[in-house]
Design an enzyme around this catalytic site. Structure first.
Site, PDB file in Angstrom:
ATOM      1  CB  SER A  67      -0.882   0.013   1.246  1.00 11.35           C
ATOM      2  OG  SER A  67      -0.064   0.244   2.381  1.00 11.35           O
ATOM      3  CE  LYS A  68      -0.584   8.413  -0.679  1.00  7.66           C
ATOM      4  NZ  LYS A  68      -1.706   9.299  -0.931  1.00  7.66           N
ATOM      5  NE  ARG A  69       0.168   3.167   8.152  1.00  5.68           N
ATOM      6  CZ  ARG A  69      -0.221   4.253   8.794  1.00  5.68           C
ATOM      7  NH1 ARG A  69      -1.140   5.034   8.275  1.00  5.68           N
ATOM      8  NH2 ARG A  69       0.316   4.552   9.961  1.00  5.68           N
TER       9      ARG A  69
END
Ligand code: GLU
Length: 493
Positions: free
Chosen positions: A260-262
């Site tokens: 994910s972006k995280r």
């Protein structure tokens, strides 16, 4: 029949590298089979539309060298390649399904649907609009032709649902996962047309794949649950079904869950090809497109050999859908950096010069800058590392790494440096070899260890115990600057 594949992103934001990999595998498969790679923009969901996303997708593919043969903003015979420009086509095809009794109008209001969901919940069941429940709902299957006509004429809102056949075993083949069997009783009557008069993803997607003569659908595994519906839609139309290949996810560095972006923020690596808002892209972070392509190709596919470095052209030759992995591939930042290191070494110093020059403030001529790049390149992963590792050429050190200074600067070092300065002053020809010969002979004549001189000299020139060969450094700095730096360290403290 010639191979035709498509990449069909929705313009809802930037492209995640998982999407980039899907595009890449489609491209490789098309090229390998002398086929065509098509770019279709799936923008039927107007609520999720993001301005500029389409341009972003095109830019990203261009940067990576994965150019579509046909598609949005490119052209081709089977366009338009953007779903919002194909509305009349979808209307025509949904009509066909309605006439064939494979789809029906549903007039259930949101309130009615909400109420029935609640009823089911109260019985600890989950409501599904399917072959059983459709018999009790407010739809054209339970109304007369006149009633339906009247409602439509009055402008009563409706959706159009697929009439999923009851209790049929569907056998599907996936090129990555093999045969999959599903019974239609587990499937619901999906909405094909929304009340806003636009088709849903499922309907537009299969109509377009058919009309664009797509032979292989290669996409992410998040679409696997939609496969039975898509196959049933093809059957409802009596169309040939394309081949399918669903690609496993790219996983977090821990191996647990989708990248994910995280994860990118936490792990300090990009998740998007190009910078988007505050998220820095691979390009802007200093990755070469060849490195990104090579890394992504191997995240989920393996050539079956030990080879790890592949250009795009080499990938085209060896890519094989049968060697795509069924299980998710774990992302590794180290691996991404390692690929970039490789491609940085592959670039000549001449290639790197232009970008390097924009990052250093230099009084040196190109010939000297090229020498500097050559000297520091081996240890660099990015062009920005070249800059960091060569900074001392441009800035005279004013401070010295403390630990290194303590270690190198002993009693008598100062006298040695004064003598060394004289030796250097007396070296007429400042070529690398000449300086080396004079300095080494002088050290030998003094009968002391090389380190006694070379360590403080390195500190004087670089400011730390790092950097390339000292004689190369002196040659680039020139006699005056070398002497100045030796004087500086003698006078330090
Ligand atoms: N528009 C879908 C997406 O955003 C395409 C899925 C497919 O390839 O069928 O991923």
């Amino acid at each position: 029949m010639s191979v035709r594949v498509r990449f069909a992103p929705s313009p809802t934001g930037p492209l995640h590298i998982g999407g980039v990999r899907t595009a890449l595998y489609n491209y490789l498969f098309a090229k390998k089979n002398n086929g065509k790679f098509i770019l279709r923009i799936e923008d039927t969901d107007q609520t999720r539309f993001v301005e500029g996303a389409e341009e972003y997708i095109l830019e990203a593919l261009k940067w990576l060298g994965i150019s579509p043969d046909e598609g949005q903003q490119i052209g081709g015979d089977l366009g338009p390649y953007k779903q919002s420009e194909r509305k009349t086509l979808y209307k025509q095809y949904i009509q066909e399904l309605l006439e064939k009794d494979k789809a029906y109008y549903a007039f259930d209001t949101p309130d009615e649907l909400g109420a029935i969901r609640k009823e089911y919940e109260a019985r600890k069941e989950v409501f599904s609009y399917d072959a059983i429940s459709r018999k009790k709902m407010n739809n054209s299957l339970n109304l007369t032709t006149e009633e339906v006509k009247e409602k439509i004429e009055k402008g009563v809102p409706y959706v159009i649902r697929f009439k999923m056949p009851e209790n049929e075993d569907v056998l599907m083949k996936d090129l990555v996962r093999g045969t999959i069997k599903v019974n239609t009783s587990t499937l619901d009557d999906k909405v094909l047309f929304k009340s806003d008069g636009l088709p849903t993803y499922h309907f537009a997607n299969i109509v377009d794949d058919h009309l664009m003569e797509i032979t292989h659908v290669i996409r992410g595994e998040e679409w696997l649950p939609s496969l039975p519906l898509h196959v049933m839609l093809y059957r409802a139309f009596d169309w040939n079904t394309p081949e399918f290949a669903h690609l496993a996810l790219i996983l977090k560095p821990t191996g647990k869950g989708k990248l994910s972006k995280r994860d990118g923020i936490e792990g300090g690596f990009p998740i998007f090809p190009l910078t988007y808002g505050e998220s820095i892209g691979y390009k802007e972070e200093g990755y070469f497109p060849e490195a990104v392509v090579n890394m992504l190709a191997l995240l989920g596919w393996n050539p079956g050999t030990e080879q790890e470095f592949f250009s795009l052209d080499e990938l085209v030759k060896v890519f094989d859908l049968n060697k795509v992995s069924k299980s998710g591939a774990r992302f590794s930042k180290d691996k991404a950096v390692w690929f970039n290191h490789h491609y940085l070494q592959e670039h000549t110093s001449e290639d790197l010069l232009a970008e390097y020059k924009t990052l250093v403030d230099s009084r040196f001529e190109d010939t000297i800058l090229l020498k500097i790049i050559n000297l520091v390149k081996e240890r660099a992963n990015f062009v920005k590392d070249l800059v960091e590792q060569s900074q001392f050429f441009f800035e005279t050190p004013t401070q010295y790494a403390e630990k290194a200074y303590k270690k190198a600067w002993k009693e008598g070092t100062s006298d040695l440096m004064v003598e060394l300065k004289k030796v250097i002053e007396g070296t007429e020809d400042f070529a690398v070899d000449s300086v080396q010969v004079s300095v080494k002979e002088w050290i030998k004549s003094k009968e002391i260890g090389f380190g006694k001189v070379m360590q403080p000299l390195r500190l004087a020139l670089v400011g730390d115990m790092k950097g390339p060969d000292l004689f190369e450094i002196m040659n680039i700095l020139g006699k005056d600057e070398t002497i100045k730096r030796i004087e500086n360290i003698i006078n330090y403290k």
